[in-house]
Design a protein around this motif. Structure first.
Motif, PDB file in Angstrom:
ATOM      1  N   ILE A  47       0.868  -1.180   0.000  1.00  0.00           N
ATOM      2  CA  ILE A  47       0.000   0.000   0.000  1.00  0.00           C
ATOM      3  C   ILE A  47       0.901   1.223   0.000  1.00  0.00           C
ATOM      4  CG2 ILE A  47      -1.791   1.280   1.210  1.00  0.00           C
ATOM      5  CD1 ILE A  47      -2.734  -1.362   2.416  1.00  0.00           C
ATOM      6  N   ASP A  48       0.880   1.963  -1.099  1.00  0.00           N
ATOM      7  CA  ASP A  48       1.736   3.137  -1.233  1.00  0.00           C
ATOM      8  C   ASP A  48       1.374   4.203  -0.208  1.00  0.00           C
ATOM      9  OD1 ASP A  48       3.116   2.049  -3.386  1.00  0.00           O
ATOM     10  OD2 ASP A  48       1.712   2.894  -4.855  1.00  0.00           O
ATOM     11  N   GLY A  49       2.385   4.724   0.460  1.00  0.00           N
ATOM     12  CA  GLY A  49       2.195   5.816   1.408  1.00  0.00           C
ATOM     13  C   GLY A  49       1.793   5.394   2.801  1.00  0.00           C
ATOM     14  N   ALA A  50       1.638   4.099   3.055  1.00  0.00           N
ATOM     15  CA  ALA A  50       1.270   3.639   4.394  1.00  0.00           C
ATOM     16  C   ALA A  50       2.442   3.860   5.343  1.00  0.00           C
ATOM     17  CB  ALA A  50       0.873   2.174   4.367  1.00  0.00           C
ATOM     18  N   MET A  51       2.134   4.404   6.528  1.00  0.00           N
ATOM     19  CA  MET A  51       3.160   4.696   7.528  1.00  0.00           C
ATOM     20  C   MET A  51       2.775   4.057   8.845  1.00  0.00           C
ATOM     21  SD  MET A  51       3.804   8.731   6.838  1.00  0.00           S
ATOM     22  CE  MET A  51       2.059   9.150   6.890  1.00  0.00           C
ATOM     23  N   LYS A  52       3.773   3.586   9.570  1.00  0.00           N
ATOM     24  CA  LYS A  52       3.518   2.969  10.867  1.00  0.00           C
ATOM     25  C   LYS A  52       3.864   3.941  11.984  1.00  0.00           C
ATOM     26  CE  LYS A  52       4.008  -1.249  13.417  1.00  0.00           C
ATOM     27  NZ  LYS A  52       4.490  -2.595  13.443  1.00  0.00           N
ATOM     28  N   PHE A  53       2.952   4.065  12.946  1.00  0.00           N
ATOM     29  CA  PHE A  53       3.157   4.891  14.122  1.00  0.00           C
ATOM     30  C   PHE A  53       2.979   3.997  15.337  1.00  0.00           C
ATOM     31  CE2 PHE A  53       1.797   7.959  10.962  1.00  0.00           C
ATOM     32  CZ  PHE A  53       2.772   8.931  11.126  1.00  0.00           C
ATOM     33  N   GLY A  54       4.082   3.551  15.915  1.00  0.00           N
ATOM     34  CA  GLY A  54       3.980   2.628  17.043  1.00  0.00           C
ATOM     35  C   GLY A  54       3.398   1.324  16.563  1.00  0.00           C
ATOM     36  N   ARG A  55       2.201   0.992  17.008  1.00  0.00           N
ATOM     37  CA  ARG A  55       1.553  -0.245  16.556  1.00  0.00           C
ATOM     38  C   ARG A  55       0.449   0.012  15.530  1.00  0.00           C
ATOM     39  NH1 ARG A  55      -2.931  -2.407  20.404  1.00  0.00           N
ATOM     40  NH2 ARG A  55      -3.980  -0.468  20.865  1.00  0.00           N
ATOM     41  N   ASP A  56       0.188   1.268  15.215  1.00  0.00           N
ATOM     42  CA  ASP A  56      -0.880   1.634  14.284  1.00  0.00           C
ATOM     43  C   ASP A  56      -0.320   1.984  12.911  1.00  0.00           C
ATOM     44  OD1 ASP A  56      -2.843   1.362  16.261  1.00  0.00           O
ATOM     45  OD2 ASP A  56      -2.453   3.384  16.990  1.00  0.00           O
ATOM     46  N   TRP A  57      -1.138   1.784  11.900  1.00  0.00           N
ATOM     47  CA  TRP A  57      -0.779   2.142  10.530  1.00  0.00           C
ATOM     48  C   TRP A  57      -1.658   3.292  10.066  1.00  0.00           C
ATOM     49  CZ3 TRP A  57       3.119   0.324   7.508  1.00  0.00           C
ATOM     50  CH2 TRP A  57       3.784  -0.813   7.948  1.00  0.00           C
ATOM     51  N   ALA A  58      -1.067   4.227   9.334  1.00  0.00           N
ATOM     52  CA  ALA A  58      -1.806   5.323   8.703  1.00  0.00           C
ATOM     53  C   ALA A  58      -1.760   5.078   7.200  1.00  0.00           C
ATOM     54  CB  ALA A  58      -1.171   6.658   9.045  1.00  0.00           C
ATOM     55  N   ILE A  59      -2.923   4.899   6.609  1.00  0.00           N
ATOM     56  CA  ILE A  59      -3.043   4.609   5.183  1.00  0.00           C
ATOM     57  C   ILE A  59      -3.641   5.838   4.504  1.00  0.00           C
ATOM     58  CG2 ILE A  59      -4.129   3.097   3.473  1.00  0.00           C
ATOM     59  CD1 ILE A  59      -4.273   1.002   5.801  1.00  0.00           C
ATOM     60  N   PRO A  60      -3.020   6.346   3.429  1.00  0.00           N
ATOM     61  CA  PRO A  60      -3.587   7.512   2.751  1.00  0.00           C
ATOM     62  C   PRO A  60      -5.042   7.263   2.354  1.00  0.00           C
ATOM     63  CG  PRO A  60      -1.412   7.024   1.890  1.00  0.00           C
ATOM     64  CD  PRO A  60      -1.780   5.890   2.800  1.00  0.00           C
ATOM     65  N   ALA A  61      -5.895   8.255   2.576  1.00  0.00           N
ATOM     66  CA  ALA A  61      -7.327   8.093   2.311  1.00  0.00           C
ATOM     67  C   ALA A  61      -7.610   7.776   0.846  1.00  0.00           C
ATOM     68  CB  ALA A  61      -8.074   9.350   2.737  1.00  0.00           C
ATOM     69  N   GLY A  62      -6.783   8.248  -0.062  1.00  0.00           N
ATOM     70  CA  GLY A  62      -7.009   8.004  -1.484  1.00  0.00           C
ATOM     71  C   GLY A  62      -6.236   6.816  -2.043  1.00  0.00           C
ATOM     72  N   ALA A  63      -5.643   6.013  -1.177  1.00  0.00           N
ATOM     73  CA  ALA A  63      -4.848   4.869  -1.645  1.00  0.00           C
ATOM     74  C   ALA A  63      -5.734   3.856  -2.356  1.00  0.00           C
ATOM     75  CB  ALA A  63      -4.140   4.205  -0.474  1.00  0.00           C
ATOM     76  N   ALA A  64      -5.205   3.292  -3.421  1.00  0.00           N
ATOM     77  CA  ALA A  64      -5.937   2.279  -4.186  1.00  0.00           C
ATOM     78  C   ALA A  64      -5.713   0.905  -3.567  1.00  0.00           C
ATOM     79  CB  ALA A  64      -5.463   2.269  -5.632  1.00  0.00           C
ATOM     80  N   LYS A  65      -6.716   0.064  -3.667  1.00  0.00           N
ATOM     81  CA  LYS A  65      -6.597  -1.301  -3.156  1.00  0.00           C
ATOM     82  C   LYS A  65      -5.589  -2.061  -4.014  1.00  0.00           C
ATOM     83  CE  LYS A  65      -9.300  -5.482  -2.344  1.00  0.00           C
ATOM     84  NZ  LYS A  65     -10.621  -6.103  -2.445  1.00  0.00           N
ATOM     85  N   PRO A  66      -4.593  -2.688  -3.389  1.00  0.00           N
ATOM     86  CA  PRO A  66      -3.610  -3.443  -4.170  1.00  0.00           C
ATOM     87  C   PRO A  66      -4.256  -4.617  -4.900  1.00  0.00           C
ATOM     88  CG  PRO A  66      -2.844  -3.105  -1.925  1.00  0.00           C
ATOM     89  CD  PRO A  66      -4.265  -2.665  -1.970  1.00  0.00           C
ATOM     90  N   GLU A  67      -3.668  -4.955  -6.015  1.00  0.00           N
ATOM     91  CA  GLU A  67      -4.168  -6.073  -6.821  1.00  0.00           C
ATOM     92  C   GLU A  67      -3.970  -7.380  -6.055  1.00  0.00           C
ATOM     93  OE1 GLU A  67      -2.746  -8.322 -10.861  1.00  0.00           O
ATOM     94  OE2 GLU A  67      -2.495  -6.157 -10.751  1.00  0.00           O
ATOM     95  N   ASP A  68      -4.933  -8.275  -6.171  1.00  0.00           N
ATOM     96  CA  ASP A  68      -4.845  -9.586  -5.538  1.00  0.00           C
ATOM     97  C   ASP A  68      -3.922 -10.455  -6.385  1.00  0.00           C
ATOM     98  OD1 ASP A  68      -5.175 -11.927  -4.185  1.00  0.00           O
ATOM     99  OD2 ASP A  68      -7.353 -12.029  -4.439  1.00  0.00           O
ATOM    100  N   LYS A  69      -2.800 -10.879  -5.813  1.00  0.00           N
ATOM    101  CA  LYS A  69      -1.808 -11.624  -6.582  1.00  0.00           C
ATOM    102  C   LYS A  69      -1.960 -13.139  -6.455  1.00  0.00           C
ATOM    103  CE  LYS A  69       1.700  -8.141  -6.876  1.00  0.00           C
ATOM    104  NZ  LYS A  69       3.121  -7.849  -6.828  1.00  0.00           N
ATOM    105  N   ARG A  70      -3.038 -13.585  -5.834  1.00  0.00           N
ATOM    106  CA  ARG A  70      -3.238 -15.026  -5.719  1.00  0.00           C
ATOM    107  C   ARG A  70      -3.619 -15.612  -7.078  1.00  0.00           C
ATOM    108  NH1 ARG A  70      -7.555 -15.112  -1.032  1.00  0.00           N
ATOM    109  NH2 ARG A  70      -8.277 -13.441  -2.354  1.00  0.00           N
TER     110      ARG A  70
END
Length: 85
Positions: A47-70
């Motif tokens: 997920i582009d732009g995702a940042m970790k703060f302690g135990r929490d993750w901040a994901i950009p509100a406009g981030a696109a869902k990654p493609e399922d690679k299964r």
């Protein structure tokens, strides 16, 4: 540990970040997957732009869902049963 002004500045920066980001739970609801799946995508850097703060993750509100690679086309089904020619 920190002077009051430093602590206040840290809180302000975190609040600015959360204004434009969503949590793992919110992303899971938005993309209709489990929170654990979102967490794994963040850890893997998918997920582009995702940042970790302690135990929490901040994901950009406009981030696109990654493609399922299964693999879902059955390409690997019954791979052990191939006949020897």
């Amino acid at each position: 540990l920190f002077p009051a002004t430093v602590h206040t500045n840290i809180i302000r920066r975190i609040n600015v970040i959360w204004k434009w980001h969503i949590t793992i739970k919110q992303a899971a609801e938005k993309w209709e997957v489990t929170p654990r799946r979102i967490q794994k995508l963040c850890v893997d850097g998918r997920i582009d732009g995702a940042m970790k703060f302690g135990r929490d993750w901040a994901i950009p509100a406009g981030a696109a869902k990654p493609e399922d690679k299964r693999v879902t086309i059955g390409e690997y089904r019954n791979w052990r049963k191939k006949s020897v020619e």
